[in-house]
Design a protein around this motif. Structure first.
Motif, PDB file in Angstrom:
ATOM      1  N   UNK A 130       0.816  -1.212   0.000  1.00 27.95           N
ATOM      2  CA  UNK A 130       0.000   0.000   0.000  1.00 27.95           C
ATOM      3  C   UNK A 130       0.848   1.259   0.000  1.00 27.95           C
ATOM      4  N   UNK A 131       2.044   1.184   0.606  1.00 36.29           N
ATOM      5  CA  UNK A 131       2.937   2.341   0.664  1.00 36.29           C
ATOM      6  C   UNK A 131       3.858   2.415  -0.552  1.00 36.29           C
ATOM      7  N   UNK A 132       3.798   1.410  -1.427  1.00 38.92           N
ATOM      8  CA  UNK A 132       4.660   1.393  -2.604  1.00 38.92           C
ATOM      9  C   UNK A 132       6.115   1.090  -2.255  1.00 38.92           C
ATOM     10  N   UNK A 133       6.325   0.314  -1.197  1.00 44.65           N
ATOM     11  CA  UNK A 133       7.677   0.044  -0.718  1.00 44.65           C
ATOM     12  C   UNK A 133       8.087  -1.424  -0.854  1.00 44.65           C
ATOM     13  N   UNK A 134       7.275  -2.230  -1.505  1.00 44.83           N
ATOM     14  CA  UNK A 134       7.550  -3.667  -1.592  1.00 44.83           C
ATOM     15  C   UNK A 134       8.880  -3.933  -2.297  1.00 44.83           C
ATOM     16  N   UNK A 135       9.111  -3.272  -3.449  1.00 44.69           N
ATOM     17  CA  UNK A 135      10.356  -3.474  -4.186  1.00 44.69           C
ATOM     18  C   UNK A 135      11.566  -3.034  -3.376  1.00 44.69           C
ATOM     19  N   UNK A 136      11.457  -1.876  -2.735  1.00 44.73           N
ATOM     20  CA  UNK A 136      12.549  -1.372  -1.912  1.00 44.73           C
ATOM     21  C   UNK A 136      12.868  -2.351  -0.792  1.00 44.73           C
ATOM     22  N   UNK A 137      11.848  -2.870  -0.160  1.00 39.90           N
ATOM     23  CA  UNK A 137      12.034  -3.841   0.915  1.00 39.90           C
ATOM     24  C   UNK A 137      12.755  -5.085   0.411  1.00 39.90           C
ATOM     25  N   UNK A 138      12.366  -5.573  -0.741  1.00 38.47           N
ATOM     26  CA  UNK A 138      13.012  -6.765  -1.318  1.00 38.47           C
ATOM     27  C   UNK A 138      14.482  -6.491  -1.610  1.00 38.47           C
ATOM     28  N   UNK A 139      14.789  -5.319  -2.116  1.00 36.82           N
ATOM     29  CA  UNK A 139      16.179  -4.966  -2.407  1.00 36.82           C
ATOM     30  C   UNK A 139      17.000  -4.863  -1.125  1.00 36.82           C
TER      31      UNK A 139
END
Length: 91
Positions: free
Chosen positions: A76-85
């Motif tokens: 929802x915050x658009x942070x999924x990709x950043x978290x994975x990285x």
């Protein structure tokens, strides 16, 4: 002995009527807080072998629900990709 008593208390609270009912929460929190919360959930709830305190008392299905909640917040915050990285940097 203390852990057994604490475990019994938490098990009793978690099994009490109404605890499985869904609750809608409308909260506005920063992306920084979401990223940190998700990381805490992932690090704490993801370690099956070495959990102490409250984490050691949480059933596996509830830990999975917490992980899903963290993932949903990231999406929802658009942070999924950043978290994975960030996770790849830890390895």
């Amino acid at each position: 002995m203390g852990k057994d008593v604490l475990g019994t208390v938490y098990e009793t609270l978690l099994c009490s009527p109404g605890m499985n009912e869904a609750v809608k929460i409308d909260a506005k929190i920063s992306r920084k807080t979401i990223l940190l919360l998700s990381s805490l959930i992932e690090n704490g709830a993801g370690q099956d072998g070495n959990m102490s305190g409250l984490l050691g008392l949480i059933p596996a299905e509830d830990r999975e629900e917490l992980k899903n909640f963290g993932d949903e917040c990231l999406k929802k915050a658009g942070l999924k990709e950043l978290s994975e990285k960030i996770k790849t940097l830890k390895n």
